[in-house]
Design a protein around this motif. Structure first.
Motif, PDB file in Angstrom:
ATOM      1  N   GLY A 152      33.810  45.982  32.629  1.00  0.00           N
ATOM      2  CA  GLY A 152      34.942  46.105  33.532  1.00  0.00           C
ATOM      3  C   GLY A 152      34.954  47.447  34.237  1.00  0.00           C
ATOM      4  N   GLY A 153      35.664  47.489  35.339  1.00  0.00           N
ATOM      5  CA  GLY A 153      35.813  48.718  36.080  1.00  0.00           C
ATOM      6  C   GLY A 153      34.661  48.988  37.027  1.00  0.00           C
ATOM      7  N   ALA A 154      34.900  49.920  37.919  1.00  0.00           N
ATOM      8  CA  ALA A 154      33.883  50.370  38.868  1.00  0.00           C
ATOM      9  C   ALA A 154      34.156  51.838  39.144  1.00  0.00           C
ATOM     10  N   PHE A 155      33.190  52.679  38.851  1.00  0.00           N
ATOM     11  CA  PHE A 155      33.356  54.114  39.019  1.00  0.00           C
ATOM     12  C   PHE A 155      32.388  54.629  40.077  1.00  0.00           C
ATOM     13  N   TRP A 156      32.925  55.286  41.090  1.00  0.00           N
ATOM     14  CA  TRP A 156      32.110  55.893  42.151  1.00  0.00           C
ATOM     15  C   TRP A 156      31.232  54.859  42.858  1.00  0.00           C
ATOM     16  N   THR A 157      31.751  53.648  42.975  1.00  0.00           N
ATOM     17  CA  THR A 157      31.041  52.564  43.655  1.00  0.00           C
ATOM     18  C   THR A 157      32.075  51.564  44.168  1.00  0.00           C
ATOM     19  N   PRO A 158      31.779  50.790  45.223  1.00  0.00           N
ATOM     20  CA  PRO A 158      32.748  49.784  45.682  1.00  0.00           C
ATOM     21  C   PRO A 158      33.008  48.726  44.614  1.00  0.00           C
ATOM     22  N   GLY A 159      34.201  48.160  44.636  1.00  0.00           N
ATOM     23  CA  GLY A 159      34.505  47.059  43.738  1.00  0.00           C
ATOM     24  C   GLY A 159      33.884  45.768  44.236  1.00  0.00           C
ATOM     25  N   ASN A 160      34.028  44.707  43.457  1.00  0.00           N
ATOM     26  CA  ASN A 160      33.509  43.405  43.889  1.00  0.00           C
ATOM     27  C   ASN A 160      34.618  42.414  44.241  1.00  0.00           C
ATOM     28  N   VAL A 161      35.878  42.842  44.103  1.00  0.00           N
ATOM     29  CA  VAL A 161      37.015  42.025  44.540  1.00  0.00           C
ATOM     30  C   VAL A 161      37.718  42.708  45.708  1.00  0.00           C
ATOM     31  N   THR A 162      37.928  43.995  45.570  1.00  0.00           N
ATOM     32  CA  THR A 162      38.459  44.807  46.666  1.00  0.00           C
ATOM     33  C   THR A 162      37.528  45.997  46.861  1.00  0.00           C
ATOM     34  N   ALA A 163      37.895  46.850  47.796  1.00  0.00           N
ATOM     35  CA  ALA A 163      37.057  48.022  48.075  1.00  0.00           C
ATOM     36  C   ALA A 163      36.933  48.945  46.873  1.00  0.00           C
ATOM     37  N   ASN A 168      37.406  41.972  36.588  1.00  0.00           N
ATOM     38  CA  ASN A 168      38.086  41.847  35.300  1.00  0.00           C
ATOM     39  C   ASN A 168      39.320  42.745  35.222  1.00  0.00           C
ATOM     40  N   PHE A 169      39.237  43.956  35.753  1.00  0.00           N
ATOM     41  CA  PHE A 169      40.386  44.851  35.733  1.00  0.00           C
ATOM     42  C   PHE A 169      41.407  44.448  36.804  1.00  0.00           C
ATOM     43  N   TYR A 170      40.923  43.983  37.946  1.00  0.00           N
ATOM     44  CA  TYR A 170      41.819  43.550  39.026  1.00  0.00           C
ATOM     45  C   TYR A 170      42.612  42.316  38.602  1.00  0.00           C
ATOM     46  N   GLY A 171      41.972  41.375  37.909  1.00  0.00           N
ATOM     47  CA  GLY A 171      42.610  40.110  37.554  1.00  0.00           C
ATOM     48  C   GLY A 171      43.818  40.275  36.663  1.00  0.00           C
ATOM     49  N   ASP A 172      43.796  41.290  35.786  1.00  0.00           N
ATOM     50  CA  ASP A 172      44.953  41.586  34.945  1.00  0.00           C
ATOM     51  C   ASP A 172      44.943  43.075  34.610  1.00  0.00           C
ATOM     52  N   PRO A 173      45.391  43.916  35.543  1.00  0.00           N
ATOM     53  CA  PRO A 173      45.379  45.357  35.289  1.00  0.00           C
ATOM     54  C   PRO A 173      46.303  45.776  34.153  1.00  0.00           C
ATOM     55  N   ILE A 263      44.003  52.939  34.734  1.00  0.00           N
ATOM     56  CA  ILE A 263      43.947  51.736  35.563  1.00  0.00           C
ATOM     57  C   ILE A 263      45.168  51.716  36.485  1.00  0.00           C
ATOM     58  N   VAL A 264      44.939  51.491  37.762  1.00  0.00           N
ATOM     59  CA  VAL A 264      46.057  51.368  38.704  1.00  0.00           C
ATOM     60  C   VAL A 264      46.717  50.014  38.484  1.00  0.00           C
ATOM     61  N   ARG A 265      48.020  50.041  38.149  1.00  0.00           N
ATOM     62  CA  ARG A 265      48.719  48.811  37.755  1.00  0.00           C
ATOM     63  C   ARG A 265      49.738  48.341  38.786  1.00  0.00           C
ATOM     64  N   LYS A 270      46.915  48.638  47.427  1.00  0.00           N
ATOM     65  CA  LYS A 270      45.523  48.339  47.759  1.00  0.00           C
ATOM     66  C   LYS A 270      44.576  48.857  46.690  1.00  0.00           C
ATOM     67  N   ALA A 271      45.076  49.747  45.842  1.00  0.00           N
ATOM     68  CA  ALA A 271      44.267  50.296  44.757  1.00  0.00           C
ATOM     69  C   ALA A 271      44.434  49.517  43.453  1.00  0.00           C
ATOM     70  N   ARG A 272      45.169  48.406  43.488  1.00  0.00           N
ATOM     71  CA  ARG A 272      45.376  47.591  42.280  1.00  0.00           C
ATOM     72  C   ARG A 272      44.070  47.377  41.529  1.00  0.00           C
ATOM     73  N   GLY A 273      44.095  47.604  40.214  1.00  0.00           N
ATOM     74  CA  GLY A 273      42.932  47.351  39.369  1.00  0.00           C
ATOM     75  C   GLY A 273      41.865  48.423  39.423  1.00  0.00           C
TER      76      GLY A 273
END
Length: 315
Positions: A152-163, A168-173, A263-265, A270-273
């Motif tokens: 889960g998560g994305a650090f210093w890289t674009p996400g795969n659901v949002t930017a 996994n983190f976006y779906g239920d932060p 985690i942004v909750r 726009k930063a959700r997850g």
């Protein structure tokens, strides 16, 4: 000695590949699977676990557990058939599961934790809702689990659901926050690392030719077609969940750093997850720190994945 592993996942294509990998890896003994909603519905995830169990004649002692049906946010889950197929197995339509296999049996998670106690490793490769519920209900007992590994998560890289956010983190932060707040001895294998775990069509063809997991080819061919459409330059399919399970046995494939993670909750942001790691050398020492994978040694991944899936020695 093999490690006792309890898997939480939504059992789409890459989750299924992880279960198959775990079946062939002698260092891993999967003792149970908690099937949640995620890329597909909970009911389809349950059907896929039973399909894999029957296909490989896996012992009935491996528990299949009914997990969460929707996130803690109260939202209706969003599914991704364009990535995983209508049923989560690409072009494959598994047999429907009888009602007795879909009964609510979530309490069995606690039975497994008590049975194996500090021998148990939990690997979460889907939304974190079910695992978070365990910390809400049984926080003291969860401290007995030896280790946690989370894709889960994305650090210093674009996400795969949002930017900025990984699925996994976006779906239920909310759930991701609870798990990272209370889980101890936790390793996060984030998107920026799992995207490096590429399996090329040539690798898939060879596994299909000489290995026992013939099902991998239709699964990963479908998976690759999606990724190729989205990014024509990608050389293969990233096996996010497989490499997370491999971390249980092969920590030397990764470079890690212990970092506080938030985690942004805010569900309307726009930063959700978004997963935010505090890399400041002067960050508060009392903050809960997790071991975060930063890099993957692809050569080691290739050698170990191909050796396990073909029964031949690579490297």
């Amino acid at each position: 000695m093999s490690q006792k592993v309890l898997v939480f996942g939504d059992i789409g294509i890459d989750d299924t590949a992880a279960l198959i990998y775990g079946y062939f890896d002698d260092n891993i003994d999967i003792v149970g699977v908690v099937a949640n909603y995620g890329n597909i519905s909970r009911e389809k995830a349950l059907a896929n676990v039973h399909y894999v169990k029957n296909l490989f004649d896996i012992s009935p002692s491996v528990e299949v557990i009914t997990g969460a049906e929707s996130p803690m946010t109260g939202e209706k889950p969003q599914y991704y058939p364009e990535i995983h197929g209508e049923y989560g197995l690409g072009p494959i339509i598994p047999p429907s599961v009888a009602n007795e296999f879909q009964r609510e049996n979530f309490f069995k998670v606690m039975e497994i934790i008590r049975r194996y106690s500090d021998e148990l490793v939990i690997v979460n490769i889907g939304r974190l809702t079910s695992l978070a519920m365990m910390f809400i209900l049984y926080q003291k007992e969860m401290s007995n689990v030896r280790k946690y590994y989370i894709m889960g998560g994305a650090f210093w890289t674009p996400g795969n659901v949002t930017a900025v956010a990984e699925a996994n983190f976006y779906g239920d932060p909310m759930a991701a926050h609870i798990v990272l707040k209370y889980a101890h001895n936790t390793t996060i294998i984030p998107l920026n690392v799992t995207e490096q775990a590429i399996v090329t069509p040539r690798m898939v063809d060879y596994i299909s030719q000489v290995g026992k997991a013939k099902i991998l080819k239709p699964l990963l061919d479908y998976y690759y077609a999606f990724y190729k459409q989205r990014n024509p330059s990608i050389p293969g399919s990233p096996l996010h969940d497989v490499v997370t399970l491999m971390a249980v046995s092969y920590e030397d494939m990764f470079q890690f750093e212990r970092l506080p993670v938030q985690i942004v909750r805010d569900l309307n942001s726009k930063a959700r997850g978004q997963s935010i790691a505090d890399i400041r050398p002067y960050s508060e020492p009392k903050k809960n720190r997790h071991r975060v994978a930063l890099e993957l040694d692809y050569r080691l991944f290739y050698v170990r994945f191909m050796s396990t899936m073909t029964g031949q020695q690579f490297g």
